[in-house]
Every structure is written in C-alpha cells, then in structure tokens.
Design a protein around this motif. Structure first.
Motif, mmCIF file in Angstrom:
data_model
loop_
_atom_site.group_PDB
_atom_site.id
_atom_site.type_symbol
_atom_site.label_atom_id
_atom_site.label_comp_id
_atom_site.label_asym_id
_atom_site.label_seq_id
_atom_site.Cartn_x
_atom_site.Cartn_y
_atom_site.Cartn_z
ATOM 1 N N ALA A 101 0.829 -1.212 0.000
ATOM 2 C CA ALA A 101 0.000 0.000 0.000
ATOM 3 C C ALA A 101 0.862 1.260 0.000
ATOM 4 N N GLY A 102 2.123 1.114 -0.367
ATOM 5 C CA GLY A 102 3.041 2.260 -0.308
ATOM 6 C C GLY A 102 2.693 3.344 -1.306
ATOM 7 N N ALA A 103 2.872 4.597 -0.900
ATOM 8 C CA ALA A 103 2.696 5.755 -1.776
ATOM 9 C C ALA A 103 3.432 6.933 -1.164
ATOM 10 N N LEU A 104 3.752 7.894 -2.006
ATOM 11 C CA LEU A 104 4.506 9.066 -1.569
ATOM 12 C C LEU A 104 3.698 9.931 -0.610
ATOM 13 N N ARG A 105 2.409 10.075 -0.879
ATOM 14 C CA ARG A 105 1.532 10.893 -0.041
ATOM 15 C C ARG A 105 0.799 10.001 0.961
ATOM 16 N N THR A 106 0.618 10.488 2.169
ATOM 17 C CA THR A 106 -0.095 9.729 3.189
ATOM 18 C C THR A 106 -1.535 9.466 2.768
ATOM 19 N N ASP A 107 -2.205 10.467 2.207
ATOM 20 C CA ASP A 107 -3.607 10.248 1.841
ATOM 21 C C ASP A 107 -3.741 9.200 0.732
ATOM 22 N N HIS A 108 -2.767 9.150 -0.164
ATOM 23 C CA HIS A 108 -2.807 8.114 -1.192
ATOM 24 C C HIS A 108 -2.602 6.726 -0.579
ATOM 25 N N LEU A 139 1.409 -4.413 3.322
ATOM 26 C CA LEU A 139 2.842 -4.154 3.390
ATOM 27 C C LEU A 139 3.003 -2.665 3.130
ATOM 28 N N LEU A 140 3.669 -1.978 4.046
ATOM 29 C CA LEU A 140 3.721 -0.516 3.911
ATOM 30 C C LEU A 140 5.157 -0.014 3.884
ATOM 31 N N ALA A 141 5.512 0.610 2.764
ATOM 32 C CA ALA A 141 6.846 1.175 2.581
ATOM 33 C C ALA A 141 6.803 2.686 2.790
ATOM 34 N N PRO A 142 7.802 3.224 3.483
ATOM 35 C CA PRO A 142 7.880 4.681 3.653
ATOM 36 C C PRO A 142 8.531 5.298 2.421
ATOM 37 N N VAL A 143 7.797 5.288 1.316
ATOM 38 C CA VAL A 143 8.325 5.857 0.064
ATOM 39 C C VAL A 143 8.640 7.326 0.314
ATOM 40 N N ILE A 167 5.758 -3.714 8.217
ATOM 41 C CA ILE A 167 6.613 -2.565 7.879
ATOM 42 C C ILE A 167 7.605 -2.992 6.802
ATOM 43 N N TYR A 168 7.645 -2.229 5.730
ATOM 44 C CA TYR A 168 8.576 -2.525 4.639
ATOM 45 C C TYR A 168 9.820 -1.668 4.841
ATOM 46 N N ASN A 169 10.883 -2.324 5.233
ATOM 47 C CA ASN A 169 12.127 -1.615 5.550
ATOM 48 C C ASN A 169 13.163 -1.968 4.486
ATOM 49 N N THR A 192 13.359 2.806 -0.802
ATOM 50 C CA THR A 192 12.556 3.868 -0.170
ATOM 51 C C THR A 192 13.403 5.043 0.293
ATOM 52 N N HIS A 193 14.725 4.799 0.462
ATOM 53 C CA HIS A 193 15.640 5.844 0.899
ATOM 54 C C HIS A 193 15.301 6.353 2.285
ATOM 55 N N PHE A 194 14.707 5.473 3.074
ATOM 56 C CA PHE A 194 14.431 5.821 4.469
ATOM 57 C C PHE A 194 15.044 4.755 5.364
ATOM 58 N N THR A 195 15.675 5.198 6.433
ATOM 59 C CA THR A 195 16.285 4.268 7.383
ATOM 60 C C THR A 195 15.542 4.333 8.713
ATOM 61 N N PHE A 196 14.989 3.205 9.134
ATOM 62 C CA PHE A 196 14.281 3.140 10.424
ATOM 63 C C PHE A 196 15.291 3.057 11.562
ATOM 64 N N SER A 197 15.138 3.882 12.562
ATOM 65 C CA SER A 197 15.904 3.677 13.792
ATOM 66 C C SER A 197 15.243 2.540 14.576
ATOM 67 N N ARG A 198 16.001 1.911 15.454
ATOM 68 C CA ARG A 198 15.414 0.864 16.322
ATOM 69 C C ARG A 198 14.288 1.451 17.171
ATOM 70 N N GLU A 199 14.475 2.707 17.600
ATOM 71 C CA GLU A 199 13.453 3.349 18.434
ATOM 72 C C GLU A 199 12.146 3.495 17.656
ATOM 73 N N LEU A 200 12.270 3.832 16.378
ATOM 74 C CA LEU A 200 11.061 3.983 15.568
ATOM 75 C C LEU A 200 10.364 2.629 15.403
ATOM 76 N N LEU A 201 11.131 1.580 15.157
ATOM 77 C CA LEU A 201 10.504 0.249 15.037
ATOM 78 C C LEU A 201 9.787 -0.112 16.335
ATOM 79 N N GLN A 202 10.397 0.253 17.453
ATOM 80 C CA GLN A 202 9.767 -0.010 18.755
ATOM 81 C C GLN A 202 8.446 0.751 18.885
ATOM 82 N N ARG A 203 8.455 2.033 18.528
ATOM 83 C CA ARG A 203 7.215 2.824 18.610
ATOM 84 C C ARG A 203 6.146 2.251 17.684
ATOM 85 N N LEU A 204 6.563 1.866 16.479
ATOM 86 C CA LEU A 204 5.590 1.333 15.526
ATOM 87 C C LEU A 204 5.009 0.017 16.013
#
Lengths: 304, 304
Positions: A82-89, A106-110, A137-139, A144-156
């Motif tokens: 369900a990944g998209a550049l815009r949140t509403d999309h 499956l959600l990628a932080p595009v 979470i698609y990491n 996607t050019h986004f790097t998840f911190s461990r803290e972010l994975l914990q919050r998610l």
C-alpha cells in the motif's frame, strides 16, 4: 480471508504482468499466483517492489488486488503493498485493499523529500488506523531511501495492527545480533528480504523470508525455506549454493530486470518493465538463461 | 514566452501553495510569482522540489502551470518541472507544460528501483523528443537517488534541446575544477542549487543559481546573485553571511519545511506541506523566525 499467519514462513513476491502503458494483465497475474498456491508458499506479497507497485496507478493496483483475491482467497494469505509518496494516497490504497479482500498490508515509507523518523511514524499511524488489516513494515532503504531507527521500530510495534517487519540484510552481517535486539525491543514478526541472505536469516531464527525468487520458482524456493526453518543446515546450504549464481545476477542487474525477462522465458507472462526501466541486453540475457537452467529443471520444467 | 535565457542568472524556485489534499491555490501561487517578477529574477523554476511537484497529480500540476503562465508570460522565462517516476508520465507532463505556454523544462530522474545510466539516458531522450522546449537536467541525488556520471552528462548534452544542468554542490568543494571538467565535456549551461554554496559557485563562474531562498526573498537573493556574478567578492561575502543562519536551518530541517512555514509568516499564502511531511515544531519555528527577521527587514518588510 485466510486464517494462517501471513508473516511466517516463505512469502512469495511475484511480478505484476503489465503492458508498456502500465495496464495490468489480470489473467497472466492469475497464472503466476496459481503457481504459487500450488507450490504451497506460506503467503503472497502482491504489489511489492518486484510487483512494480510504485509504477502503477491506484486503479491498476485495485484491479490487481481484485484479481488476486479471486485467485487465492481462502487458500493462502494475501499481503498487499500500500506504499505511496503521499499519506492520503497510501490510506486510500490500504482501504482499497481491505475492501477488495486482502489479508494484510505491506507498507513502505516511500520518500522524495527525505523523511524524519517522526514523519514516518505519523505516516504509518495514519495508514494503520485506516483499516483493520495487520500491517508489515517494509524496511528497504535501497528503494525507499528511508532508514528506520530501532526506536522507531519499537514505537511502531506499539501500534496494535502493526505486526511484522520486512528487514533488509544487516550491513554488518550479524543476523543473530540484530534478531535479538529487535526481539528485545519489539513484538514484531521479523522477516528478511535479500534472497541471498535468506537461508542464513531463517537458520538464525527469523520468522519469514520475503522472497523475490519465491515469486518465480516457488517450489525450489520453498524447499530451501523449509530446510532452513527446520534447522537442516546441510540441506539449506546445498540448495542455497544452487541458487547462488542466479542471485549474483540479481545483484548485478537488479532482481526486477532478471525476473521480468524470466517470466517470458518460462512462458508465464508477457510483461513489460515500466519505463525508464529497460530489459537486459542480449549478452546479459544469455548469461541469466544459462545460469537459471538447472533451477528451472529442478523446479519441474518449463510450462508450455 | 520570454526570449531571455532561462538558464542564466538567478532562477527562483517558489513553493506551490496547496491544501492538505494537494489542491493548488492558484491565486496564492500568482501572488508568489508576482513578487518574483517585481524583484526581477532571471527565471522562475515552477514545480521544483520546493514546488512539491513529486506530490501533486498531473491535473494539479497543469493548473499550476496555467496559472503561472497567466501571471508571468512575456515577463520572465518560466521553467517547469516535468519529473515523474514513469517515462510516459514525464512525457505527458512535458507536453502539458509546452501546451500551457512554459518556456523550458526541468527534468529530474526520479527513481524507485535504482536506474542505470542507460535508463536515465533513454528517459531524458524520450522526454526531450516529446516537446520543442529547452531542457535543464535536474541533478540532485539527495531527492532523486540517481547519480549522473560525467559521461552521461556528455551524452545528454549532445541531445539538441538539452541545454543546461542544475548541479548539486560538489562533495569535495572543488567548484572551479568541476566547472572546468563539465565545460570541457559538455556545452550545457551550468547552474547550482544548494543555496549556501551558490555565492561561491557564481564567483567561480557558474551560469546560474537555482535557488530556494530566491523563491521566498527574491530581492535580497538577487542582490547576492548580482554581486557574485559581477565578481564583487566582498559584497557577495557580506550578503552570504547574512543568509548563513537561515541556511543552517535549511540544512537542519530541510529547506522545504522552513519555506512553507515562512509563507504564512510573510502573509504570502496558507500552504500545507504534503503529508507525510510535517510542519516544524513550535521551538524550531521560533528559532527560524528569530533568524529570518533581519532578512525580512532587508527584503522590504512584511506584506500585510
């Protein structure tokens, strides 16, 4: 809907056959999916990166999901990108997938403008809240050019419906260390992509293998996954070695380019890469064909 | 149409005011552009990264171009961003821009699956052939995740309508060396983005400054550009120093987040960042406001 966990075992990520204008060939897609069902993969990852989700319109993505649900519903859990550049999309795509009968997202932080950790969190929260479906979470920083911190994975992982993460292979190669750290901080089901490291990941105790090659050669891939999950080190290493030359071509050319040329070779589909992506050149095609031949034989021969 | 070169001097890249759903406020856009015309910038870069092209639909991008042409046509050359993930989409956007009356195109090799040099070449060729407009290559690995080789820039410069390149600041800081190398291999007009390095780039002989701050504070920015282009080192350094604290906030928060909050502060527009991008937090906003105050005073005070 299938009641099995979509986030454990071999999750096969097929291509999405489409023409040069991005129109999905739902019949050909059905054939690919039927093959995965017959092989008995644990789940199907529709519209992943290999499934060219990033290059398809919302309408075509919905057509693909509907065709997939029709084919696999009740047999194998269907995870939909369900990944998209815009949140509403992304929210709209998630709702489309749920309404059409998908089992999970499956959600990628595009990203285009690089995202902050907080922005990714809010994006995931908005999409997770939009449906009742469990979310993986698609990491994959490579696309996607986004790097998840461990803290972010914990919050998610504290968001109720976020249940799993698809990780890239660790740069330092320390799979047991990474798994231990993630299990300490989160209750996510932890799977890996990067086919060449999957046997090691499963042998190290990962929950799932999100596999490109599994979308193409599901029986042989399932053999490797089962050996590794059963702790059969020798059996897993032996199969891993057979796949290794193919994975070298994935690394050299990008797995998507290799997979799309092989669809036609296997008489599975005529599928165009979305331009600007280009088919492999003749010499490279030849190299891939020679390398893949023993694997095709092992898989059970060419359909024709 | 304007007959002046769109690829020399200060090219101002304004925000595109839009609501939370990505609907462009064409009236507010007109006000921003009027301000740039009055200041006398050399060209306007509509729908650049700051102009959130990546987050707007084709329809909204066309509405923005039409509104911009209505405002600036015949006064200042209008460069329009035609970047898209798919080649056919980029071709469609380029044709839209030409039909609406744009003077030039800015083309970014937006990527999801990493592109090969050949794929980028074919992408640019297809878009360049689709219209008669001169094209500026948008080279910004930070957002497009694509790195141009010198050989690729040379090949692209042989395409008749590809006339210019917008470069990121060189990692090694060697502007004169890079300019000499590019001038040897290509006949492209060479401009730079990265506001904090623009004075140096112009002092080193670059043809253009593609400027984010120029879209917000055009008069002061033009003063700096003119000093640097005239070789007035002391004058340029003095103005550069005044901007430096603002550029620190660009680096810390991303220029797009700073610019969108300042639109409202300057009573220019109510504009929402496209989610997942989030507005700055209160403490960060406060820091930006304190820093920008002297520049606003220099620009000629707040409109109200």
């Amino acid at each position: 809907m299938s009641s099995a966990s979509p986030f454990h075992g071999l999750s096969a990520f097929p291509a999405t056959p489409a023409n040069i204008d991005g129109r999905v060939d739902t019949e050909a897609l059905g054939r690919l999916l039927e093959r995965l069902c017959e092989a008995g993969v644990a789940s199907i990852g529709l519209l992943g990166s290999t499934g060219i989700y990033a290059y398809l319109t919302r309408e075509e993505r919905l057509r693909a999901v509907k065709a997939a649900v029709e084919c696999v519903a009740g047999r194998i859990p269907l995870i939909v990108g369900a990944g998209a550049l815009r949140t509403d999309h992304a929210v709209g795509l998630a709702r489309d997938a749920e309404a059409a009968g998908a089992d999970a997202l499956l959600l990628a932080p595009v990203s285009y403008t690089p995202l902050t950790q907080e922005e990714a969190y809010e994006h995931f929260l908005a999409v997770a809240k939009a449906t009742k479906l469990p979310v993986c979470i698609y990491n994959n920083p490579g696309t996607t050019h986004f790097t998840f911190s461990r803290e972010l994975l914990q919050r998610l992982s504290d968001i109720e419906t976020i249940r799993a993460v698809k990780m890239p292979l660790p740069v330092d190669g320390d799979l047991p260390g990474e798994l231990a750290a993630l299990r300490e901080k989160t209750d996510l089901a932890i799977g890996y992509s990067g086919d060449w490291g999957a046997a090691d990941a499963l042998l190290s105790g990962a929950d799932a293998w999100y596999s490109v090659v599994g979308g193409l050669l599901p029986r042989t891939t399932l053999g490797l996954a089962k050996a590794a999950m059963a702790g059969d080190v020798d059996g897993a290493r032996r199969l891993d070695k057979l796949f290794a030359p193919l994975w070298q071509t994935f690394k050299a050319f990008g797995s998507i380019r290799v997979v799309y040329m092989l669809l036609e070779h296997l008489s599975l589909a005529r599928a165009e890469l979305p331009r600007p992506l280009l088919p492999l050149k003749s010499a490279d095609r030849q190299r891939v064909l020679e390398i893949v031949e023993p694997l095709i034989a092992l898989e059970g021969g060419r359909k024709s």
